[in-house]
Motif scaffolding. Sequence first.
Motif, PDB file in Angstrom:
ATOM      1  N   ILE A   8       0.863  -1.179   0.000  1.00  0.00           N
ATOM      2  CA  ILE A   8       0.000   0.000   0.000  1.00  0.00           C
ATOM      3  C   ILE A   8       0.894   1.222   0.000  1.00  0.00           C
ATOM      4  O   ILE A   8       1.633   1.469   0.951  1.00  0.00           O
ATOM      5  CB  ILE A   8      -0.918   0.004   1.237  1.00  0.00           C
ATOM      6  N   ARG A   9       0.869   1.978  -1.077  1.00  0.00           N
ATOM      7  CA  ARG A   9       1.783   3.108  -1.220  1.00  0.00           C
ATOM      8  C   ARG A   9       1.238   4.395  -0.605  1.00  0.00           C
ATOM      9  O   ARG A   9       1.979   5.239  -0.171  1.00  0.00           O
ATOM     10  CB  ARG A   9       2.086   3.350  -2.697  1.00  0.00           C
ATOM     11  N   GLN A  10      -0.061   4.566  -0.603  1.00  0.00           N
ATOM     12  CA  GLN A  10      -0.634   5.829  -0.154  1.00  0.00           C
ATOM     13  C   GLN A  10      -1.831   5.545   0.733  1.00  0.00           C
ATOM     14  O   GLN A  10      -2.734   4.817   0.347  1.00  0.00           O
ATOM     15  CB  GLN A  10      -1.083   6.670  -1.355  1.00  0.00           C
ATOM     16  N   PRO A  11      -1.857   6.095   1.957  1.00  0.00           N
ATOM     17  CA  PRO A  11      -3.007   5.882   2.830  1.00  0.00           C
ATOM     18  C   PRO A  11      -4.294   6.338   2.174  1.00  0.00           C
ATOM     19  O   PRO A  11      -4.346   7.368   1.504  1.00  0.00           O
ATOM     20  CB  PRO A  11      -2.679   6.749   4.062  1.00  0.00           C
ATOM     21  N   ALA A  12      -5.338   5.556   2.349  1.00  0.00           N
ATOM     22  CA  ALA A  12      -6.633   5.895   1.778  1.00  0.00           C
ATOM     23  C   ALA A  12      -7.439   6.712   2.768  1.00  0.00           C
ATOM     24  O   ALA A  12      -7.607   6.323   3.912  1.00  0.00           O
ATOM     25  CB  ALA A  12      -7.396   4.611   1.433  1.00  0.00           C
ATOM     26  N   ILE A  13      -7.903   7.863   2.371  1.00  0.00           N
ATOM     27  CA  ILE A  13      -8.731   8.691   3.242  1.00  0.00           C
ATOM     28  C   ILE A  13     -10.156   8.157   3.192  1.00  0.00           C
ATOM     29  O   ILE A  13     -10.790   8.102   2.144  1.00  0.00           O
ATOM     30  CB  ILE A  13      -8.721  10.165   2.788  1.00  0.00           C
ATOM     31  N   ARG A  14     -10.650   7.743   4.361  1.00  0.00           N
ATOM     32  CA  ARG A  14     -11.968   7.142   4.413  1.00  0.00           C
ATOM     33  C   ARG A  14     -13.031   8.218   4.559  1.00  0.00           C
ATOM     34  O   ARG A  14     -12.761   9.395   4.738  1.00  0.00           O
ATOM     35  CB  ARG A  14     -12.055   6.165   5.581  1.00  0.00           C
ATOM     36  N   SER A  15     -14.287   7.795   4.516  1.00  0.00           N
ATOM     37  CA  SER A  15     -15.418   8.710   4.623  1.00  0.00           C
ATOM     38  C   SER A  15     -15.461   9.354   5.991  1.00  0.00           C
ATOM     39  O   SER A  15     -15.122   8.752   7.008  1.00  0.00           O
ATOM     40  CB  SER A  15     -16.720   7.930   4.380  1.00  0.00           C
ATOM     41  N   ASN A  16     -15.886  10.617   6.046  1.00  0.00           N
ATOM     42  CA  ASN A  16     -16.057  11.311   7.313  1.00  0.00           C
ATOM     43  C   ASN A  16     -17.244  10.772   8.098  1.00  0.00           C
ATOM     44  O   ASN A  16     -17.480  11.187   9.227  1.00  0.00           O
ATOM     45  CB  ASN A  16     -16.236  12.814   7.069  1.00  0.00           C
ATOM     46  N   ASP A  17     -18.038   9.893   7.507  1.00  0.00           N
ATOM     47  CA  ASP A  17     -19.182   9.326   8.204  1.00  0.00           C
ATOM     48  C   ASP A  17     -18.808   8.122   9.059  1.00  0.00           C
ATOM     49  O   ASP A  17     -19.666   7.528   9.694  1.00  0.00           O
ATOM     50  CB  ASP A  17     -20.265   8.901   7.191  1.00  0.00           C
ATOM     51  N   ASP A  18     -17.547   7.731   9.070  1.00  0.00           N
ATOM     52  CA  ASP A  18     -17.128   6.548   9.818  1.00  0.00           C
ATOM     53  C   ASP A  18     -17.265   6.763  11.321  1.00  0.00           C
ATOM     54  O   ASP A  18     -17.057   7.863  11.830  1.00  0.00           O
ATOM     55  CB  ASP A  18     -15.677   6.201   9.491  1.00  0.00           C
ATOM     56  N   THR A  19     -17.588   5.681  12.025  1.00  0.00           N
ATOM     57  CA  THR A  19     -17.664   5.697  13.479  1.00  0.00           C
ATOM     58  C   THR A  19     -16.608   4.756  14.034  1.00  0.00           C
ATOM     59  O   THR A  19     -16.576   3.576  13.693  1.00  0.00           O
ATOM     60  CB  THR A  19     -19.058   5.255  13.972  1.00  0.00           C
ATOM     61  N   PHE A  20     -15.740   5.277  14.888  1.00  0.00           N
ATOM     62  CA  PHE A  20     -14.675   4.505  15.509  1.00  0.00           C
ATOM     63  C   PHE A  20     -14.984   4.313  16.989  1.00  0.00           C
ATOM     64  O   PHE A  20     -15.208   5.289  17.709  1.00  0.00           O
ATOM     65  CB  PHE A  20     -13.326   5.218  15.364  1.00  0.00           C
ATOM     66  N   VAL A  21     -14.982   3.074  17.443  1.00  0.00           N
ATOM     67  CA  VAL A  21     -15.159   2.769  18.858  1.00  0.00           C
ATOM     68  C   VAL A  21     -13.804   2.339  19.405  1.00  0.00           C
ATOM     69  O   VAL A  21     -13.173   1.423  18.869  1.00  0.00           O
ATOM     70  CB  VAL A  21     -16.204   1.656  19.072  1.00  0.00           C
ATOM     71  N   ILE A  22     -13.337   3.002  20.458  1.00  0.00           N
ATOM     72  CA  ILE A  22     -12.021   2.737  21.024  1.00  0.00           C
ATOM     73  C   ILE A  22     -12.179   2.158  22.420  1.00  0.00           C
ATOM     74  O   ILE A  22     -12.594   2.848  23.353  1.00  0.00           O
ATOM     75  CB  ILE A  22     -11.164   4.016  21.079  1.00  0.00           C
ATOM     76  N   LEU A  23     -11.869   0.871  22.570  1.00  0.00           N
ATOM     77  CA  LEU A  23     -11.842   0.243  23.892  1.00  0.00           C
ATOM     78  C   LEU A  23     -10.566   0.688  24.602  1.00  0.00           C
ATOM     79  O   LEU A  23      -9.497   0.720  24.014  1.00  0.00           O
ATOM     80  CB  LEU A  23     -11.868  -1.279  23.770  1.00  0.00           C
ATOM     81  N   GLY A  24     -10.699   1.003  25.876  1.00  0.00           N
ATOM     82  CA  GLY A  24      -9.570   1.621  26.564  1.00  0.00           C
ATOM     83  C   GLY A  24      -9.447   3.077  26.165  1.00  0.00           C
ATOM     84  O   GLY A  24      -8.367   3.666  26.230  1.00  0.00           O
ATOM     85  N   GLY A  25     -10.549   3.666  25.777  1.00  0.00           N
ATOM     86  CA  GLY A  25     -10.539   5.020  25.220  1.00  0.00           C
ATOM     87  C   GLY A  25     -10.226   6.113  26.217  1.00  0.00           C
ATOM     88  O   GLY A  25      -9.924   7.237  25.806  1.00  0.00           O
ATOM     89  N   THR A  26     -10.258   5.831  27.522  1.00  0.00           N
ATOM     90  CA  THR A  26      -9.942   6.868  28.506  1.00  0.00           C
ATOM     91  C   THR A  26      -8.465   6.850  28.900  1.00  0.00           C
ATOM     92  O   THR A  26      -8.023   7.704  29.657  1.00  0.00           O
ATOM     93  CB  THR A  26     -10.798   6.690  29.777  1.00  0.00           C
ATOM     94  N   GLY A  27      -7.698   5.889  28.404  1.00  0.00           N
ATOM     95  CA  GLY A  27      -6.275   5.816  28.717  1.00  0.00           C
ATOM     96  C   GLY A  27      -5.454   6.675  27.776  1.00  0.00           C
ATOM     97  O   GLY A  27      -5.968   7.269  26.816  1.00  0.00           O
TER      98      GLY A  27
END
Length: 279
Positions: free
Chosen positions: A38-57
């Motif tokens: 993968i040569r170039q990072p792909a910019i994903r949609s701004n509609d994406d939702t990311f859930v981060i476990l351990g998100g307060t650390g």
Amino acid sequence: MLHLLLLLNYYSPLLVALAFLVVTPSPSLGFSPDAPAIRQPAIRSNDDTFVILGGTGRIGTAVASHLLLRAPKSRIILVGRDDERGTRAVSEVLGENPSVGDDGDDGDDSDNVSFRKADWRNDDELRSVIGGCTCLIHTAGPFLEEKPTPLRAAIDSGCRAYVDVSDPLDYLELSLAMSRDAEESGLTAVLAAGAFPGMSNVMAVEAASLCRENGGEGAGVRDTRFNYFTAGLGGSGDVNLYITNLGFGEPMAQYQGGGLRLYEALSGLLLGKISFYLS
């Protein structure tokens, strides 16, 4: 011939943040050296939702900030077990990203980052917070003696991507056993995306490959040397001390010629084990 010296940070949250942003269209839990780079990072949609476990650390909030740098309109859900720490974590992420959701309207841009109280070890609570998310990022270590239930939940819940910073071999083997289920569900998973021993080693393989491809006649890599360093722990000293002590006495694992070897002599057992606690 080149000597490839890689100066790699002890842990880079950017690796975790980018892991979903550069996922390939073909879902896979494994790594193939023959796969196209993968040569170039792909910019994903701004509609994406990311859930981060351990998100307060410290790792979780750093991952959230890096994600927002690349997709300011995406939705970030920080998951943890303490409401007070959750409130502080949301304020920290928003404070580091003042332009989050800044589209010129009068709406409440703080909705881009929120906190959900849940224990990821409770399957019902875990599934309630990841339903409908695009990507689940698991930073709630340590992973020793744990099972990859978040990965199973991501597969069953229809997430498109999953990332963790796991390192124990037993944990990784249990995760890799779900490869077929992940492929069938359309999930792309990036495992061991930290530094010990994860994504950094993949970066070394990629760098060596590029040297061979673009170096011309006689170009190549003679050896690869790793120099891990850190300029502080960013407030995560207690957790790092705890994880380090958990690892004492474990045999050193090394893959040689495609086979796993365990070195008992390098386990630290000669020094013995003691009980410890962090106040």
